[in-house]
Design a protein around this motif. Structure first.
Motif, short mmCIF file in Angstrom:
data_model
loop_
_atom_site.label_atom_id
_atom_site.label_comp_id
_atom_site.label_asym_id
_atom_site.label_seq_id
_atom_site.Cartn_x
_atom_site.Cartn_y
_atom_site.Cartn_z
N ALA A 1 7.24 11.08 -1.14
CA ALA A 1 7.04 9.73 -0.60
C ALA A 1 7.91 8.71 -1.34
O ALA A 1 8.26 7.67 -0.78
CB ALA A 1 5.57 9.34 -0.69
N ASN A 2 8.28 9.03 -2.57
CA ASN A 2 9.19 8.15 -3.31
C ASN A 2 10.46 7.86 -2.53
O ASN A 2 11.02 6.78 -2.63
CB ASN A 2 9.62 8.80 -4.63
CG ASN A 2 8.43 9.13 -5.51
OD1 ASN A 2 7.34 8.67 -5.25
ND2 ASN A 2 8.66 9.94 -6.55
N GLU A 3 10.91 8.87 -1.77
CA GLU A 3 12.21 8.71 -1.11
C GLU A 3 12.14 7.66 0.00
O GLU A 3 13.15 7.09 0.36
CB GLU A 3 12.71 10.06 -0.57
CG GLU A 3 11.89 10.61 0.59
CD GLU A 3 12.10 12.12 0.80
OE1 GLU A 3 12.81 12.74 0.00
OE2 GLU A 3 11.52 12.64 1.77
N PRO B 1 -1.82 -0.17 -8.66
CA PRO B 1 -2.01 0.60 -9.90
C PRO B 1 -2.14 2.11 -9.67
O PRO B 1 -2.06 2.88 -10.61
CB PRO B 1 -3.33 0.05 -10.45
CG PRO B 1 -4.07 -0.44 -9.23
CD PRO B 1 -3.05 -0.87 -8.23
N ASP B 2 -2.33 2.51 -8.43
CA ASP B 2 -2.69 3.92 -8.22
C ASP B 2 -1.69 4.70 -7.39
O ASP B 2 -2.04 5.66 -6.70
CB ASP B 2 -4.08 4.00 -7.56
CG ASP B 2 -5.15 3.43 -8.45
OD1 ASP B 2 -5.06 3.66 -9.67
OD2 ASP B 2 -6.05 2.76 -7.94
N TYR B 3 -0.43 4.29 -7.47
CA TYR B 3 0.60 4.94 -6.65
C TYR B 3 0.58 6.46 -6.77
O TYR B 3 0.67 7.18 -5.79
CB TYR B 3 1.97 4.40 -7.06
CG TYR B 3 3.12 4.94 -6.25
CD1 TYR B 3 3.49 4.35 -5.05
CD2 TYR B 3 3.85 6.07 -6.67
CE1 TYR B 3 4.54 4.84 -4.29
CE2 TYR B 3 4.90 6.57 -5.92
CZ TYR B 3 5.24 5.95 -4.74
OH TYR B 3 6.29 6.45 -3.99
N GLY C 1 0.86 -1.17 0.00
CA GLY C 1 0.00 0.00 0.00
C GLY C 1 0.90 1.23 0.00
O GLY C 1 1.76 1.36 0.87
N SER C 2 0.74 2.09 -0.99
CA SER C 2 1.65 3.22 -1.08
C SER C 2 1.09 4.23 -2.06
O SER C 2 0.23 3.91 -2.88
CB SER C 2 3.01 2.74 -1.59
OG SER C 2 2.83 2.01 -2.79
N GLY C 3 1.56 5.45 -1.96
CA GLY C 3 1.11 6.49 -2.88
C GLY C 3 1.81 7.80 -2.59
O GLY C 3 2.19 8.06 -1.45
N ASN C 4 2.00 8.59 -3.63
CA ASN C 4 2.72 9.84 -3.40
C ASN C 4 1.92 11.07 -3.80
O ASN C 4 2.45 12.15 -3.96
CB ASN C 4 4.08 9.84 -4.12
CG ASN C 4 3.95 10.13 -5.59
OD1 ASN C 4 2.88 9.97 -6.17
ND2 ASN C 4 5.03 10.57 -6.21
#
Ligand SMILES: Nc1ncnc2c1ncn2[C@@H]1O[C@H](COP(=O)(O)OP(=O)(O)OP(=O)(O)O)[C@@H](O)[C@H]1O
Ligand SMILES: [Mg+2]
Lengths: 281, 354, 436
Positions: free
Chosen positions: C190-192, C241-243, C181-184
């Motif tokens: 948040a990529n970092e 699919p929705d990062y 679960g992740s998203g920016n």
């Protein structure tokens, strides 16, 4: 008039236009982190910019943005303005509605679109997906991110164009419009032969301003994608902002800002030329 | 060509009634002038014929067709506006050929028509100019040209000459009249200038406050105004209209204007003793006569061909137009007498002709 | 009417403050954005207590919003700004300290006894050229949140190796569960977090440390391997699919309802747990991220959310020192962490006397204790936002997107990263990294 009267205007011009402009030009020749002392590095920033693939991508995106905004808001604005001109009742209400998106704070508009429309989990897109449309959040795709933001900016922007054009169209002599109606003009002919030629100076001004604004565009892109994903919606101003405030490379940011100004100046030059020509005619 | 029939027209702008039960029929080929003071509803009526204003009540037909619900372009009319309404970005030729261009007529046809009309109006040398490069009179001619090129069933004119200077106005007036005599298209012409009305019209409709007061040939209206309004409106200088009381006690009937001034009444009127009337006599029908009523000369206006005298007795004033030069000076007392056959009597209250 | 009242109240407040300030010396502190409850907590536990304990000082906290960092830099540059200075991390401190904008804190620290109270590793991060300039405000780490209930239901256990991770992720994908679960959206950097995890848990903290001090280029093999692995996860769809569309709150919601099985993210998310796992705190777990070959498990990459310094131009340095001192007190730690977890994880050496209220989720307490042990045993790593200089880290955030979306190869990405890093290293923009 006494010469002293010019001084306040002069002071304002110098302090809010000239000094920052000169500072930007000077800074472009320095490496500076915004904290310690700047170092003079000649044209190094310019060379770096020339070789920076992200700069070219950003520049290309600015051009795409300009093209979008030269076409859509102006076309929709003209259409909506002529509609206002034709209808007699509800004009004021419609104008207010047209203007509404314009006065909603950018952040709110952006968040509404991002959270309630584009969002694939709880936005309208999610709803449409449930009904079998295969839609993705445009902001999440490199191929569509820039357009996704452009749609939102467009939504907030076209009403302003419509109201401006409507104000201009109202200056067109009623008799010219009525004469055209009698002579047999349909809606498109009225636009083509009467209204658009009559408000051409306004359209030209708006187009030139569109070019300037398009090279300055920042807020919606910064709020919604910050130039991402993968630089796909990067424009010169978001790049300059990142350089200045995230990467502490103020000199390089100033160099990018100079490029932005270059396009603004070109547009302004054309504007002045058109104006002068009109004065002569 | 066509006749225009206006039946029981009423027009409201919101709550205000601007036209009140207007009926008027304009003959095929006729040149009808709508005349009346500012704000009486002339333009509104014209614009309703054109289709630029909705009809609140009543019918308008052009030819045999009721046009109430037809848009302007389907009524086959042309209109010439006070401000010319030329398109500044188009040349004279393009302005004149505008309707043909809109209708996508063949290029050759457009050119032929425009040239034809340009010849008639003497615009041939100006065809490539923009309206900005024309004088007012030339612009007006282009506007007329544009109307003529269309060859419509009806021409509508809304004060087309009022932006021109006096001399040009007279010239254009003659030109339009000439043009009409040539092409004989039904025309409705709005003006508030009664001289224009008198000189140009086949028939005049005099309007006042949303009503038509009288319709008739110019001289008919001049000679036989139906009421005080028409009498006062038509003719320059306007008719002298004086409140009076009928006195039948002497051997000749008199209109008593004030304690020391009376004017004679025609013999064959059936007026009652003491009746309140308006006594009308046109300035040109008032003569200096030694047996007349005594009045004071206030102002003398020589126009060259005739002389206007502003006269007064008591509070009232009179105007007299003399064909001959008069050797008078302000302040002098003279005696004046009306041409009895030209005296018009109106009921004081209703204003109707008796 | 209300506007008038507000204005009036504002004027009144300004007048009274000015009058009081004549007797007391004001201490100013600019804080970033905080919601009303958080501001209330700071008022109660910081401002009121401080002003009560120090009658000759008057503390005011100014909430400056998300752009605090930028505002501070401009203010300090022009010689204004608050007494208490929060910076976003040690690499900013380095530059500001060298530009003479921050006060040296060595004497104050000695007098106040900070060296004994604060974990030495973090004290070292505030030192430059032999002087102390900053104290860490909160320290944070990255790990793996997971949905315990979902794991129990499927008989899964948290992975410790990359192989286990792959097996588990495949199993989740087969069931239509998003592994990470992740998203920016909303917080692009948040990529970092993902890059920090990959660098530390796969390339290993020793290599990262060497790279940070310039002994190993970022283009070297361990980092290529780490980024390749991260790219592989992306390509396989671990991140869902929705990062680019989801924000932090949606990520937590997805983890809570089992849409996602795990969430590789930071300890600041403990602040969101009470809301999304309301009434079922046992359903959420937090462990170290699985380690790559040759890297011991678990590795916790450390980050410093923010630092405390005193402006060199401070009007009231003494008051500022006292404010900072209060932040590093056991009582404040307990008070603020009872109501606001994740943001005030002050690196105190000894938490044995701190008793958090029973309302605080037990997972937080145990996780923090585990973290302290790990740091003690050298099982710590380096978050990119704390240890990489600004331009390098900024490039990393966008560059990794290009790697994920296949417009840039791992090698080219690392080459550009290394180029920017080496320039910043040469310019002295990298924090001094303590030896391991
Ligand atoms: N759109 C409108 N809304 C409301 N009232 C109007 C409108 N147009 C005209 N009127 C009113 O209708 C009356 C008649 O106007 P109209 O323009 O027909 O006068 P006119 O006889 O042409 O006068 P003029 O000689 O000054 O042109 C005027 O009292 C005018 O104020
Ligand atoms: Mg009129």
């Amino acid at each position: 008039m006494h010469r002293l009267f010019v001084i306040p205007t002069l002071l304002i011009n110098v302090s809010i236009i000239l000094i920052p402009a000169l500072l930007t030009i000077v800074l472009a020749f320095y490496r500076w982190d915004g904290i310690s002392d700047p170092t003079f590095i000649g044209f190094a920033n310019f060379e770096k910019l020339w070789g920076d693939r992200i700069f070219w991508k950003a520049l290309k995106n600015n051009f795409i943005w300009t093209a979008i905004f030269l076409v859509f808001p102006i076309a929709i604005g003209l259409l909506a303005a002529s509609l206002l001109l034709i209808i007699k009742r509800g004009r004021t209400l419609l104008q207010v509605i047209y203007f509404l998106p314009m006065i909603i704070a950018t952040v709110i508009t952006a968040r509404i679109w991002q959270g309630m429309i584009y969002n694939p989990q709880n936005g309208i897109i999610a709803l449409l997906n449930q009904y079998g449309f295969e839609l993705r959040d445009p902001l999440s795709q490199t191929s569509t991110a820039l357009f996704g933001v452009a749609v939102v900016d467009l939504w907030h922007w076209w009403g302003f164009m419509a109201v401006i054009f409507f104000a201009a169209m109202r200056q067109v002599s009623q008799e010219q419009i009525e004469s055209a109606r009698i002579e047999g003009a349909n809606y498109f002919q009225l636009m083509r032969w009467v209204l658009i030629p009559a408000i051409k100076p306004t359209i030209a001004l708006m187009m030139i301003m569109t070019v300037i604004w398009s090279f300055l565009v920042f807020d919606f892109i910064y709020i919604m994608t910050q130039g991402g994903p993968a630089f796909s919606s990067e424009v010169l101003s978001t790049m300059a902002y990142r350089k200045a405030f995230y990467e502490l490379d103020v000199g390089y940011a100033a160099t990018s800002a100079l490029v932005i100004s270059l396009f603004g100046l070109t547009a302004a030059f054309f504007y002045i030329r058109i104006q002068n020509k009109e004065g002569v005619e | 060509m066509a006749q225009v029939n206006i039946q029981n027209i009423e027009k409201f702008f919101g709550e205000t009634e601007v036209l009140k039960n207007i009926s008027l029929s304009i003959e095929d080929g006729e040149f009808l002038v709508l005349v009346g003071p500012s704000g009486c509803g002339k333009s509104t009526l014209l614009r309703m014929i054109a289709g630029l204003e909705d009809i609140t009540v009543g019918d308008i037909s052009i030819g045999d067709k009721v046009v109430n619900n037809l848009p302007p372009k389907e009524r086959d009319i042309s209109m010439v506006f006070q401000n010319y309404a030329l398109y500044p970005h188009l040349t004279v030729a393009q302005n004149m050929g505008f309707s043909l261009m809109l209708a996508r007529a063949p290029k050759a046809e457009q050119e032929r028509r425009v040239n034809e009309v340009a010849v008639i109006l003497g615009l041939t040398n100006l065809l490539e100019r923009k309206p900005k490069q024309l004088s007012g009179g030339q612009r007006q001619r282009v506007a007329m040209g544009r109307a003529i090129v269309r060859d419509p069933k009806v021409y509508l004119f809304d004060e087309p000459l009022s932006n021109l200077d006096a001399k040009l106005r007279v010239a254009m007036r003659a030109e339009i009249k000439l043009m009409h005599q040539k092409i004989k298209t039904t025309s409705v012409y709005v003006t508030h200038d009664q001289v224009e009305a008198m000189t140009m019209a086949n028939r005049i409709a005099v309007m006042n406050a949303g009503r038509i007061e009288q319709i008739g040939k110019p001289l008919e209206i001049y000679d036989n105004p139906k009421n005080v309004f028409v009498a006062g409106f038509i003719g320059t200088p306007s008719m002298n209209l004086l409140a009076a009381t009928v006195d039948l006690s002497g051997n000749a009937p008199l209109a008593v204007l004030s304690a020391d001034l009376s004017l004679p009444l025609p013999l064959d009127t059936d007026l009652k003793e003491g009746q309140k009337i308006t006594y009308g006599i046109r300035p040109e029908h008032l003569n200096i006569a030694s047996n007349g009523a005594p009045v004071k000369v206030n102002v003398i206006e020589p126009t060259g061909s005739e002389t206007h005298l502003m006269l007064s007795f008591g509070e009232e004033s009179l105007v007299l137009v003399a064909r001959d030069r008069v050797a008078l000076s302000p302040g002098e007392m003279i005696n004046v007498a009306p041409d009895l056959s030209r005296v018009m009597i109106f009921d004081l209250e209703s204003g109707d002709r008796i | 009417m209300t506007l008038k009242l507000t204005l009036l109240a504002g004027v009144f407040a300004a007048v009274t403050t000015a009058q009081v300030a004549m007797a007391q010396e004001q201490v100013t502190w600019w804080y970033e954005a905080a919601n009303p409850e958080q501001q209330a907590a700071l008022s109660e536990f910081m401002i009121d207590k401080f002003n009560a304990a120090n009658p000759d000082h008057l503390l005011t906290i100014d909430y400056r919003g998300n752009e605090l960092d930028r505002q501070l830099r401009i203010a300090l540059l022009s010689g204004t700004g608050p007494d208490v200075v929060n910076t976003p991390g040690p690499s900013f401190v380095a530059t500001m300290a060298r530009a003479g904008q921050l006060m040296q804190l060595d004497d104050i620290a000695a007098k106040m006894g900070w060296n004994d109270r604060i974990l030495p590793f973090f004290m070292d991060l505030g030192r430059f050229d032999g002087h102390l300039y900053a104290l860490p405000k909160t320290y944070e780490t990255l790990g793996l949140f997971y949905n315990k209930a979902l794991f129990a239901e499927n008989g899964w256990t948290p992975p410790k190796t990359l192989a286990e991770l792959d097996t588990l992720a495949e199993a989740m994908m087969a069931k239509g569960i998003i592994p990470f679960g992740s998203g920016n959206s909303g917080w692009r950097p948040a990529n970092e977090w993902q890059v920090s995890i990959a660098l530390n848990s796969i390339a290993g903290p020793d290599n990262v440390q060497k790279a940070l001090i310039g002994e190993l280029p970022w283009t070297s093999e361990p980092f290529v391997k780490a980024i390749n692995e991260l790219d592989k996860w992306w390509d396989k769809g671990y991140f869902g699919p929705d990062y680019f569309s989801l924000n932090g709150e949606q990520v937590m919601a997805n983890l809570a309802d089992g849409t996602a099985g795990m969430a590789p993210t930071g300890t600041w998310n403990f602040g969101l747990v009470p809301e999304y796992f309301k009434g079922r705190f046992d359903d959420v777990g937090f462990v170290g991220f699985p380690s790559g070959e040759g890297v011991s498990y678990p590795i916790y990459a450390l980050g410093i959310g923010s630092t405390f310094s005193i402006s060199a131009k401070a009007q009231n340095p003494e008051g500022a020192a006292k404010v900072i001192d209060q932040v590093f007190s056991e009582s404040f730690y307990a008070d603020i962490n009872n109501v606001w977890q994740g943001e005030w994880n002050v690196p105190l050496r000894d938490l044995s006397n701190v008793k958090l209220s029973d309302d605080v989720i037990p997972l937080y307490t145990t996780s923090m204790a585990g973290l302290a042990t790990a740091v003690n045993e050298n099982q710590y790593g380096y978050t990119t936002w704390t240890f990489l200089p600004p331009a390098t880290n900024s490039y990393l955030v966008s560059g990794i997107e290009e790697v994920w979306l296949d417009s840039l190869s791992t090698e080219d990405f690392l080459a550009e990263l290394d180029k920017i890093f080496q320039q910043e290293l040469a310019e002295g923009k990298v924090a001094e990294i303590p030896a391991r």
